[in-house]
Enzyme design. Structure first.
Site, PDB file in Angstrom:
ATOM      1  CG  HIS A 247      -2.106  -0.886   1.097  1.00  0.00           C
ATOM      2  ND1 HIS A 247      -2.034  -2.230   1.394  1.00  0.00           N
ATOM      3  CD2 HIS A 247      -3.379  -0.658   0.704  1.00  0.00           C
ATOM      4  CE1 HIS A 247      -3.220  -2.789   1.191  1.00  0.00           C
ATOM      5  NE2 HIS A 247      -4.048  -1.851   0.776  1.00  0.00           N
TER       6      HIS A 247
ATOM      7  CE  LYS B  73      -3.743  -0.652   4.823  1.00  0.00           C
ATOM      8  NZ  LYS B  73      -5.019  -0.018   5.197  1.00  0.00           N
TER       9      LYS B  73
END
Length: 242
Positions: free
Chosen positions: A131, A135
């Site tokens: 990600h 995140k």
């Protein structure tokens, strides 16, 4: 046309959700963020979509129950107390909680479960995810969703049979364990792969998210589907009829 309210409307997902609601022909009944009154939004909506923060979940569930409307929860990083609150609320209203609202990921989880059920414990399972650099939780909610799908298909508890954060002299891999690896960097919306590693062969099932709008579209589909359903706890697989 449904009136759908957005909790966490100022974030990146909130913006994508408002656009997806309108694109789907529904009415965005409003949005709230930290410090706003969720109850007022609930009273003006047919359903709520929550992509805010775990700390706000109990208040959001309370607002949905108070208004007697369904709520879809896409917030990740939940613990056992949050899931207990979800179970309680599901006794009064329809609640759909998921680590990923993508229809593609929902189908991927179904395929992972099919593979895990048919391949024995001598096939090692590893879940790899990547990600964007911002995140804050790992493994991702989607990685846990995929791991849970594999564990359930094998009839084991994920919490007692998972491995993550390997570093240093860790010893041999546990037989039947489900491993997790998390990568972070750049602006990656979300890449997930589930690797089944057997003797001299591997199967990899993967999904790549090119834009977070796919999660917004799936969430809107799920929220609209929830309207009119009886109280209970639902998953995206119910939306797809899997």
């Amino acid at each position: 046309m449904a009136k759908i309210g957005v909790i966490g409307s100022a974030g990146r997902m909130g913006t994508a959700l408002r656009e997806a609601i309108t694109a789907a022909g529904h009415d965005c009944s409003g949005g709230v963020d930290k410090g706003d009154q969720v109850a007022d939004l609930a009273d003006a909506s047919d359903a709520l979509v929550d992509f805010s923060a775990p700390a706000a979940l109990k208040d959001n569930l309370h607002a949905a129950v108070g208004a007697g409307i369904p709520i879809l929860i896409g917030t990740t990083g939940l613990d056992d107390t949050h899931h207990a609150a979800i179970e309680s609320a599901a006794g009064a209203v329809p609640v759909l909680q998921t680590g990923n609202t993508s229809l593609g990921v929902t189908l991927l989880a179904h395929l992972v479960a099919e593979a895990a059920a048919r391949l024995g414990p001598d096939w090692d399972i590893e879940v790899l995810e990547m990600h964007h650099r911002m995140k804050v939780d790992a493994p991702s909610g989607t990685a846990l969703l995929l791991g849970e799908a594999a564990a359930k298909a094998r009839g084991i508890e994920l919490g007692a049979n998972s491995e993550s954060g390997r570093d240093g002299h860790t010893g041999a891999r546990g037989e039947g364990a489900i491993g997790f690896a998390a990568l972070r960097g750049g602006t990656v919306a979300g890449d997930h792969s589930v690797i089944f590693a057997g003797e001299e062969e591997r199967i990899t099932l993967s999904h790549s998210a090119e834009n977070r709008s796919i999660f917004a579209r799936g969430a809107v589909n799920g929220a609209a589907w929830l309207i009119g359903q009886p109280p209970g706890r639902y998953a995206m697989t119910d939306v797809l009829g899997l």
